[in-house]
Scaffold this active site. Structure first.
Site, PDB file in Angstrom:
ATOM      1  N   GLY A 257       0.902  -1.311  -0.047  1.00 34.17           N
ATOM      2  CA  GLY A 257      -0.017  -0.101   0.056  1.00 34.17           C
ATOM      3  C   GLY A 257       0.943   1.194  -0.041  1.00 34.17           C
TER       4      GLY A 257
ATOM      5  N   SER B 160      -5.115   1.211   0.798  1.00 37.06           N
ATOM      6  CA  SER B 160      -4.626   2.416  -0.053  1.00 37.06           C
ATOM      7  C   SER B 160      -5.047   2.685  -1.335  1.00 37.06           C
ATOM      8  CB  SER B 160      -3.007   2.749   0.109  1.00 37.06           C
ATOM      9  OG  SER B 160      -2.595   2.634   1.262  1.00 37.06           O
TER      10      SER B 160
ATOM     11  N   GLN C 163     -11.236   6.291  -0.831  1.00 37.11           N
ATOM     12  CA  GLN C 163     -11.817   7.207  -1.561  1.00 37.11           C
ATOM     13  C   GLN C 163     -11.517   8.855  -1.199  1.00 37.11           C
ATOM     14  OE1 GLN C 163     -15.674   6.094  -1.382  1.00 37.11           O
ATOM     15  NE2 GLN C 163     -15.549   4.261  -2.691  1.00 37.11           N
ATOM     16  N   GLY C 164     -11.282   8.885   0.118  1.00 38.62           N
ATOM     17  CA  GLY C 164     -11.373  10.241   0.794  1.00 38.62           C
ATOM     18  C   GLY C 164     -10.411  11.259   0.500  1.00 38.62           C
TER      19      GLY C 164
ATOM     20  N   GLU D  98     -14.609  16.932   5.422  1.00 40.07           N
ATOM     21  CA  GLU D  98     -15.068  15.640   6.127  1.00 40.07           C
ATOM     22  C   GLU D  98     -15.205  15.515   7.485  1.00 40.07           C
ATOM     23  OE1 GLU D  98     -12.421  12.339   4.995  1.00 40.07           O
ATOM     24  OE2 GLU D  98     -12.537  12.757   2.974  1.00 40.07           O
TER      25      GLU D  98
ATOM     26  N   ASP E 217      -2.398 -10.217   9.451  1.00 43.33           N
ATOM     27  CA  ASP E 217      -1.333 -11.069   9.373  1.00 43.33           C
ATOM     28  C   ASP E 217       0.001 -10.175  10.064  1.00 43.33           C
ATOM     29  OD1 ASP E 217      -2.771 -13.077   8.636  1.00 43.33           O
ATOM     30  OD2 ASP E 217      -2.719 -12.291   6.338  1.00 43.33           O
TER      31      ASP E 217
ATOM     32  N   HIS F  73     -17.126   2.095   9.428  1.00 49.80           N
ATOM     33  CA  HIS F  73     -17.433   3.730   8.568  1.00 49.80           C
ATOM     34  C   HIS F  73     -19.096   3.583   8.524  1.00 49.80           C
ATOM     35  CE1 HIS F  73     -17.442   6.183   5.273  1.00 49.80           C
ATOM     36  NE2 HIS F  73     -16.444   6.180   5.289  1.00 49.80           N
TER      37      HIS F  73
ATOM     38  N   ARG G 123     -16.685   9.814  13.147  1.00 51.73           N
ATOM     39  CA  ARG G 123     -17.238   8.645  12.421  1.00 51.73           C
ATOM     40  C   ARG G 123     -17.962   7.735  13.504  1.00 51.73           C
ATOM     41  NH1 ARG G 123     -12.793   6.641   8.185  1.00 51.73           N
ATOM     42  NH2 ARG G 123     -13.170   8.321   6.850  1.00 51.73           N
TER      43      ARG G 123
ATOM     44  N   HIS H 191     -14.167  -1.066   9.103  1.00 54.72           N
ATOM     45  CA  HIS H 191     -13.274  -0.133   8.272  1.00 54.72           C
ATOM     46  C   HIS H 191     -12.040   0.032   8.584  1.00 54.72           C
ATOM     47  CE1 HIS H 191     -12.701   2.797   5.176  1.00 54.72           C
ATOM     48  NE2 HIS H 191     -12.435   3.783   6.041  1.00 54.72           N
TER      49      HIS H 191
ATOM     50  N   GLU I 191      -1.680   1.559   8.781  1.00 59.31           N
ATOM     51  CA  GLU I 191      -2.617   1.011   9.344  1.00 59.31           C
ATOM     52  C   GLU I 191      -2.055  -0.006  10.616  1.00 59.31           C
ATOM     53  OE1 GLU I 191      -7.267  -0.650   9.391  1.00 59.31           O
ATOM     54  OE2 GLU I 191      -6.206  -0.106   7.180  1.00 59.31           O
TER      55      GLU I 191
ATOM     56  N   ARG J 204      -9.924   7.317  14.688  1.00 64.91           N
ATOM     57  CA  ARG J 204      -9.042   8.091  13.621  1.00 64.91           C
ATOM     58  C   ARG J 204     -10.005   9.263  13.028  1.00 64.91           C
ATOM     59  NH1 ARG J 204      -8.850   7.451   7.772  1.00 64.91           N
ATOM     60  NH2 ARG J 204     -10.509   6.092   7.941  1.00 64.91           N
TER      61      ARG J 204
ATOM     62  N   LEU K 272      -3.895   8.205   5.352  1.00 65.08           N
ATOM     63  CA  LEU K 272      -3.059   8.368   4.021  1.00 65.08           C
ATOM     64  C   LEU K 272      -1.753   9.116   4.224  1.00 65.08           C
ATOM     65  CD1 LEU K 272      -5.217   8.217   0.937  1.00 65.08           C
ATOM     66  CD2 LEU K 272      -3.980   6.230   1.614  1.00 65.08           C
TER      67      LEU K 272
END
Length: 537
Positions: free
Chosen positions: A12, A41, A45-46, A111, A207, A228, A274, A334, A358, A369, A375
């Protein structure tokens, strides 16, 4: 056996960016379990939160992040993120990355939890795809980076508290391999796909967390799972993320009675953090006996919505829905807020082992978060990891005769492994996903969490026999044990905070009594231990 200066696990943004930076000083192995196009990643979308306008400040970004984190953020880590993010964005642009613009200036979105427009995006709602594709191009043209795709990470090469590399399984050759390195960086993403439904790709199964724990690293705050609020709900189809930015553009939430219910629940209404929005949607669905609520955009400019969210609009159209009107949504697992505990340079409690993205718990996210911080966290802490490694070189390596370099793993035939994965393994993972969502979801109780532990113990005991000779079964068993750690941490936290809500303990402890949950190899065998915030490694 393969030897490199550095090995990065995960394809990612965190892995790509960190590998890119490390390659200036040595050889890098970039290990991914699938391809570089199948990371969290890639599907993000955000956008990226960073201060780029004169009417905003890093202090404002800092305050919004601290507020969302509900008392568990490390102020030092948040200050690093908010103050260094603008420079990382500028460097990415100088490298050739193009973000969306309006009238010659960066186009900024709003957001949930943010009090200023500071979300940079690319391709409208395709920021993750655009930025990871861009970094993939940089990585592919760098001679010092060897991409080992379709290599599944099995475990870390660790002795006397120091990491010397990674064990992998090459899915093409059906062979296990040892990769040695002077520094190992975990960028494996979170564990959101342990849940069902989820917005995550099927590779986000924790993992890296399981490997780190087995290697002696400390995990922190696993009970904080972010759901989410608005995943597209269509019976019989996988969840599809409806970005936070859609509500940032003015979309409204309505229950089955046609009430815009968030107005009475939070001053920011649909733009509340959120955890608040997800919980209120959950309550509405539970009270009305339905499966979803309605996200309405019919009052907004349809052409602007189609232009701003082309990916989401097309996905909705493909299944017969119109994003510019109304769509059904419901919460889905999410983001894993907790992770491998790191210091401010991304270092874990195991020497020469780092974590970024993450999979890491840097102290930025706290208990919840803030939207679009993830990102940009990859960039900020990826940079810090590379600089720390370059400033503290470690030439130490294992002697060729070390048994660690020749560790054997149980491995049956390709046909046996595939048959077990398709028949038994998928069944175990589906059961796990459903029980986590049902008993360890948005609202939790001691009774529900206790049931989850009992069910997990049943699943674990059922898998113990085939795990003796099947690599696939060992992998699933490790995921079940990781889920058990999450449930146990949720059971021990007798309060509600951020992404962890206990209806039997609805109050939040005062922030001066806030604590982290700490998970180590020893505490798994005994009881979970808790230490005051923050934790120093």
């Amino acid at each position: 056996m393969m030897q490199f200066d550095y090995v990065v696990v995960g394809g990612g943004l965190a892995g790509l960016y960190t590998a890119h930076l490390l390659s200036s000083k040595g050889s890098v192995a970039l290990v991914t379990c699938t391809t570089l196009e199948e990371s969290n990643s890639y599907f993000a979308q955000g956008g990226m939160a960073a201060v780029t306008e004169a009417n905003d400040t890093p202090k404002n970004h800092f305050e919004d992040t601290i507020e969302a984190g509900r008392g568990l953020c490390s102020e030092a880590a948040v200050r690093i993120l908010t103050e260094e993010a603008p420079q990382r964005i500028e460097e990415l642009i100088d490298l050739g990355m193009h973000f969306d613009t309006e009238d010659g200036h960066l186009a900024l979105g709003l957001e949930g939890g943010h009090h200023h427009r500071r979300i940079l995006h690319a391709g409208g709602d395709a920021t993750g795809r655009m930025v990871t594709s861009f970094m993939t191009e940089q990585v592919r043209k760098t001679a010092n980076i060897k991409i080992l795709d379709h290599h599944f990470a099995l475990g870390l090469v660790v002795t006397q508290g120091q990491c010397f590399g990674l064990y992998t399984y090459d899915q093409k050759s059906h062979q296990t391999e040892t990769i040695t390195a002077h520094a190992t960086i975990l960028a494996t993403g979170g564990a959101g796909a342990l849940y069902h439904p989820t917005t995550n790709p099927p590779t986000a199964l924790g993992d890296g967390l399981g490997m780190a724990l087995a290697a002696g690293a400390t995990l922190r705050d696993l009970e904080f799972v972010q759901f989410h609020p608005t995943a597209l709900y269509v019976p019989g189809q996988a969840s599809f993320l409806i970005s936070e930015a859609v509500r940032g553009e003015g979309a409204h939430l309505y229950n089955q009675s046609g009430e815009r219910f968030m107005l009475a629940k939070h001053p920011l209404a649909e733009l509340a953090p959120r955890d608040v929005v997800a919980r209120e949607i959950f309550h509405q669905i539970e009270a009305e006996g339905g499966d979803s609520v309605t996200l309405s955009l019919r009052h907004l400019d349809a052409e602007h919505i189609r232009h701003r969210f082309p990916t989401i609009a097309q996905h909705c159209a493909d299944i017969g829905l119109d994003l510019t009107q109304e769509i059904p949504v419901a919460p889905a697992a999410h983001y894993t807020v907790g992770g491998v505990a790191t210091d401010l340079n991304g270092a874990t409690s195991v020497r020469q082992l780092y974590a970024v993205g993450e999979v890491a718990s840097t102290g930025v996210m706290g208990a919840n978060r803030l939207a679009s911080n993830s990102l940009v966290e990859c960039l900020v802490f990826g940079k810090r990891i590379a600089e720390h490694i370059h400033q503290h070189p470690n030439p130490q390596s294992l002697p060729p005769e070390s048994p660690l370099l020749h560790r054997q793993f149980p491995l049956s035939s390709v046909a046996q492994e595939q048959e077990w994965r398709e028949q038994e393994g998928k069944g175990y993972m589906l059961q796990l996903g459903k029980l986590l969502m049902k008993y360890v979801g948005i609202v939790r109780t001691e009774a529900s969490l206790s049931i989850a532990l009992e069910e997990l113990d049943r699943l674990i005991s059922g898998i113990s026999s085939p795990a003796q000779h099947l690599l696939s079964a060992l992998v699933v068993s490790q995921r079940l044990h990781l889920a058990r750690c999450l449930v146990k941490a949720a059971l021990e936290r007798k309060e509600s905070r951020g992404g962890h809500f206990r209806s039997d303990y609805p109050e939040t402890l005062p922030n001066d009594k806030a604590y982290h949950s700490i998970i180590t190899q020893e505490s798994i065998k005994q009881v979970f231990t808790f230490t005051p915030s923050p934790v120093s490694l």
